[in-house]
Design an enzyme around this catalytic site. Structure first.
Site, PDB file in Angstrom:
ATOM      1  N   CYS A 191      13.328  12.078   5.296  1.00 59.01           N
ATOM      2  CA  CYS A 191      13.676  11.400   6.744  1.00 59.01           C
ATOM      3  C   CYS A 191      15.013  11.568   7.288  1.00 59.01           C
ATOM      4  CB  CYS A 191      13.447  10.007   7.034  1.00 59.01           C
ATOM      5  SG  CYS A 191      14.274   8.943   5.953  1.00 59.01           S
TER       6      CYS A 191
ATOM      7  N   GLU B 154       9.505  15.967  15.842  1.00 60.33           N
ATOM      8  CA  GLU B 154       9.873  15.775  14.333  1.00 60.33           C
ATOM      9  C   GLU B 154       8.858  16.876  13.419  1.00 60.33           C
ATOM     10  OE1 GLU B 154       8.542  12.463  11.841  1.00 60.33           O
ATOM     11  OE2 GLU B 154      10.423  12.614  10.727  1.00 60.33           O
TER      12      GLU B 154
ATOM     13  N   LYS C  10       0.842  -1.092   0.026  1.00 62.00           N
ATOM     14  CA  LYS C  10       0.239   0.178  -0.003  1.00 62.00           C
ATOM     15  C   LYS C  10       0.804   1.291  -0.024  1.00 62.00           C
ATOM     16  CE  LYS C  10      -2.030   2.382   3.175  1.00 62.00           C
ATOM     17  NZ  LYS C  10      -2.095   3.898   2.460  1.00 62.00           N
TER      18      LYS C  10
ATOM     19  N   GLU D  62      10.678   1.535   9.939  1.00 56.87           N
ATOM     20  CA  GLU D  62      11.507   2.716   9.424  1.00 56.87           C
ATOM     21  C   GLU D  62      10.881   3.905   9.877  1.00 56.87           C
ATOM     22  OE1 GLU D  62      14.838   2.264   8.884  1.00 56.87           O
ATOM     23  OE2 GLU D  62      14.631   0.213   8.431  1.00 56.87           O
TER      24      GLU D  62
HETATM   25  P1  NAD Z   1       2.501   7.872   8.200  1.00 52.35           P
HETATM   26  O1  NAD Z   1       2.886   6.973   9.286  1.00 52.35           O
HETATM   27  O2  NAD Z   1       1.228   8.932   8.417  1.00 52.35           O
HETATM   28  O3  NAD Z   1       1.855   7.072   6.789  1.00 52.35           O
HETATM   29  C1  NAD Z   1       2.838   5.985   6.526  1.00 52.35           C
HETATM   30  C2  NAD Z   1       2.041   4.806   5.828  1.00 52.35           C
HETATM   31  O4  NAD Z   1       1.339   4.103   6.730  1.00 52.35           O
HETATM   32  C3  NAD Z   1       1.070   5.468   4.798  1.00 52.35           C
HETATM   33  O5  NAD Z   1       0.663   4.454   3.615  1.00 52.35           O
HETATM   34  C4  NAD Z   1      -0.430   5.135   5.626  1.00 52.35           C
HETATM   35  O6  NAD Z   1      -1.545   5.331   4.746  1.00 52.35           O
HETATM   36  C5  NAD Z   1       0.044   4.206   6.447  1.00 52.35           C
HETATM   37  N1  NAD Z   1      -0.936   3.943   7.599  1.00 52.35           N
HETATM   38  C6  NAD Z   1      -1.467   4.859   8.630  1.00 52.35           C
HETATM   39  N2  NAD Z   1      -1.826   4.389   9.667  1.00 52.35           N
HETATM   40  C7  NAD Z   1      -1.663   2.928   9.428  1.00 52.35           C
HETATM   41  C8  NAD Z   1      -2.389   1.894  10.250  1.00 52.35           C
HETATM   42  N3  NAD Z   1      -2.882   1.930  11.279  1.00 52.35           N
HETATM   43  N4  NAD Z   1      -1.869   0.711   9.921  1.00 52.35           N
HETATM   44  C9  NAD Z   1      -1.244   0.410   8.642  1.00 52.35           C
HETATM   45  N5  NAD Z   1      -0.921   1.506   7.791  1.00 52.35           N
HETATM   46  C10 NAD Z   1      -1.189   2.825   8.284  1.00 52.35           C
HETATM   47  O7  NAD Z   1       3.609   8.500   7.559  1.00 52.35           O
HETATM   48  P2  NAD Z   1       3.593   9.863   6.640  1.00 52.35           P
HETATM   49  O8  NAD Z   1       3.074  11.089   6.966  1.00 52.35           O
HETATM   50  O9  NAD Z   1       3.076   9.164   5.386  1.00 52.35           O
HETATM   51  O10 NAD Z   1       5.157   9.943   6.286  1.00 52.35           O
HETATM   52  C11 NAD Z   1       6.032  10.777   6.976  1.00 52.35           C
HETATM   53  C12 NAD Z   1       6.918   9.949   8.097  1.00 52.35           C
HETATM   54  O11 NAD Z   1       7.562   9.146   7.487  1.00 52.35           O
HETATM   55  C13 NAD Z   1       7.698  10.807   8.802  1.00 52.35           C
HETATM   56  O12 NAD Z   1       7.774  10.669  10.361  1.00 52.35           O
HETATM   57  C14 NAD Z   1       9.112  10.480   8.111  1.00 52.35           C
HETATM   58  O13 NAD Z   1      10.098  10.714   9.220  1.00 52.35           O
HETATM   59  C15 NAD Z   1       8.845   9.043   8.300  1.00 52.35           C
HETATM   60  N6  NAD Z   1       9.901   8.437   7.190  1.00 52.35           N
HETATM   61  C16 NAD Z   1      10.774   7.594   7.709  1.00 52.35           C
HETATM   62  C17 NAD Z   1      11.682   7.160   6.789  1.00 52.35           C
HETATM   63  C18 NAD Z   1      12.775   6.189   6.953  1.00 52.35           C
HETATM   64  O14 NAD Z   1      13.487   5.506   6.478  1.00 52.35           O
HETATM   65  N7  NAD Z   1      12.952   6.019   8.673  1.00 52.35           N
HETATM   66  C19 NAD Z   1      11.761   7.576   5.439  1.00 52.35           C
HETATM   67  C20 NAD Z   1      10.712   8.334   4.986  1.00 52.35           C
HETATM   68  C21 NAD Z   1       9.743   8.786   6.009  1.00 52.35           C
END
Ligand code: NAD
Length: 480
Positions: free
Chosen positions: A282, A384, A173, A248
């Protein structure tokens, strides 16, 4: 208007509910596509297709799996312009960034793991005169891959490629905020002849489609990149089923600049590491610590370069920053800038929205923002923000800067700027970060372990680490 479809069992299909979600273009604030609002029913179909496909894909010779993955890489390359346009339109990032970074990296992810699997060997442990052990590594079965919006196709493929290379079938997804390139990828997978059911892409919200993947009993592992709070929810849901987890998560990365650094390189790279992709990587450094003897010099030079950065619509070749990803995200970033003011910070540059003209007047633009005068322990310096906002803080000693750098709950990445070799090694040893760059930033070798410690995640991606994650080791001991 573009209407996306799910990719299930080799077909592009409507969601079971026939319900769709609006997808906004950050550059204009207008709805430009519709996304399937998938639920448990779609995920069940996808998992059922993956389970059937696994019977064949898991025993398909690895050179054949590699051939198909390389074919997908070729098609990404051939469609690079279209994919870059779509990524920039969906995410708000400058087109040139999508062309230079996002799409080539998506291609490379497939190529890297297509060749990686050909070199992946299992271990053997001989016990002098008694026995020999060898390790069998089998794919897990159906696995879930869930990715965020900041580097959409780049991070989506970073998970899918190793999972498929290792012989798993995938239910994936993409973020509902940036789903278009994942949809285009499903078209390319069909064209590449990826057998049906091997990869299934279900679009929709995290709370419904995402959590249905995490909770499905036949999904053996979850590879997730996203926010720390979401990671916690996924860990809570997956723990009772003992699913393998690779998480991650967020970061609050320190950028440490010593007086003996290569000043020009440190300033130039710090501008990039602060504001590339509107600060929404990130790995971006958001807390810049500068040794006091060069603090004023660094500040003057850094702020003057940031002042010259162009915030414009993603198609403008002059744009250094495009739009941030969504209206709620823009509001979150601006609220943190307000918080910084309340906490006593001085805004040295930026600190406000940018309103462009014409078609772009409702887009989500923020001036790159530099703040000083904040305590290292305040919320602005601990939480963050994930936008074009950095803080500057002076330090007097290695001990002091390590204490400040390590003070957050996060531990993803750090940069260190010094020409003193011994100091570089010392700081690298003592920083609580999964990834440390000395005198560089975002220099990536895909073989290296990638991931964070503390609240930045669990497990490592990249290289053989990823192939190990997506396989189950079984030790066989044979007595002589
Ligand atoms: P998010 O956690 O809101 O969403 C990420 C994904 O998870 C989306 O596809 C979302 O639909 C899904 N999701 C949300 N709730 C869920 C649940 N309960 N069960 C399963 N899936 C669910 O994150 P975002 O706002 O899309 O991305 C930004 C964040 O990602 C920031 O915190 C950033 O630091 C982090 N990030 C980390 C890395 C890394 O490698 N550590 C890389 C890129 C981004």
């Amino acid at each position: 208007m573009l209407k996306l479809k799910n990719y299930i069992d080799g077909e592009l299909v409507e969601p079971a509910s026939k319900m769709y979600i609006d997808n906004y273009q950050p550059a204009t604030g207008a709805v430009f596509s519709k996304i399937p609002n998938s639920d448990e029913k779609d995920v069940q179909q996808a998992v059922a297709a993956a389970e059937v496909a696994f019977q064949t894909w898991s025993i398909t010779p690895k050179d054949e799996r590699a051939r198909v993955l390389n074919k997908i890489a070729d098609l990404i390359e051939q469609n690079a312009d279209k994919l870059a346009q779509a990524e920039s339109q969906d995410n708000g990032k400058p087109l040139k960034l999508a062309q230079k970074v996002d799409i080539p990296r998506a291609r490379d992810n497939f190529r890297f793991f297509a060749t990686g699997i050909m070199h992946f060997a299992s271990e053997s442990h001989a016990m002098e005169n008694t026995a020999v052990n060898y390790t069998l590594r089998k794919p897990l079965g159906t696995v879930g891959c869930i990715s965020p919006w900041n580097l959409p196709l780049y991070l989506f493929t970073w998970k899918i490629a190793p999972a498929l290379a290792a012989g798993n079938c995938v239910v994936a997804k993409p973020s509902e905020v940036t789903p278009v390139t994942a949809y285009l990828l499903s078209e390319l997978c069909i064209e590449a002849g990826l057998p049906k059911g091997v990869l299934n892409i279900v679009h929709g919200l995290g709370g419904s489609a995402g959590s249905a993947i995490v909770n499905h009993p036949d999904v053996k592992a979850i590879s997730f990149t996203g926010g720390t709070q979401t990671g916690k929810a996924i860990a809570r849901a997956a723990a009772p089923e003992f699913k393998k987890l690779s998480l991650e998560l967020g970061g609050k990365n320190p950028n440490i600049i010593f007086a003996d650094c290569d000043f020009e390189l440190a300033v130039k790279t710090s501008v990039m590491s602060s504001f590339a992709n509107q600060g929404q990587i990130c790995l971006c450094g958001s807390r810049i610590f500068v040794e006091r003897s060069i603090y004023e010099k660094f500040k003057t030079e850094f702020v003057s370069r940031v002042n010259n950065m162009v915030v414009s619509h993603p198609d403008d070749p002059k744009a250094n920053l495009g739009a941030v990803v969504s209206k709620p995200h823009k509001e979150k970033i601006l609220s943190y800038i307000d918080l910084a003011r309340e906490e006593g910070g001085t805004i040295l540059t930026g600190g406000e929205e940018v309103v462009l003209e014409g078609d772009y007047k409702n887009g989500y633009y923020i001036r790159p923002t530099v703040i000083e005068g904040l305590d290292y322990a305040c919320r602005t310096n601990q939480e963050e923000i994930f936008g074009p906002v950095v803080t500057l803080t002076p330090f007097d000693s290695e001990e002091e800067v390590l204490k400040m750098a390590n003070s957050t709950d996060y531990g993803l990445a750090a940069t260190v700027w010094t020409e003193n070799l011994k100091r570089a090694h010392r700081i690298a040893r003592d920083l609580e970060s999964g990834i440390i760059w000395i005198n560089c930033w975002l220099l990536r070798d895909l073989r290296t372990p990638f991931g964070g410690m503390k609240s930045s995640g669990v497990g490592r991606e990249g290289g053989f680490e990823a192939l190990k994650f997506f396989t189950e080791p079984k030790n066989v001991c044979i007595m002589y």
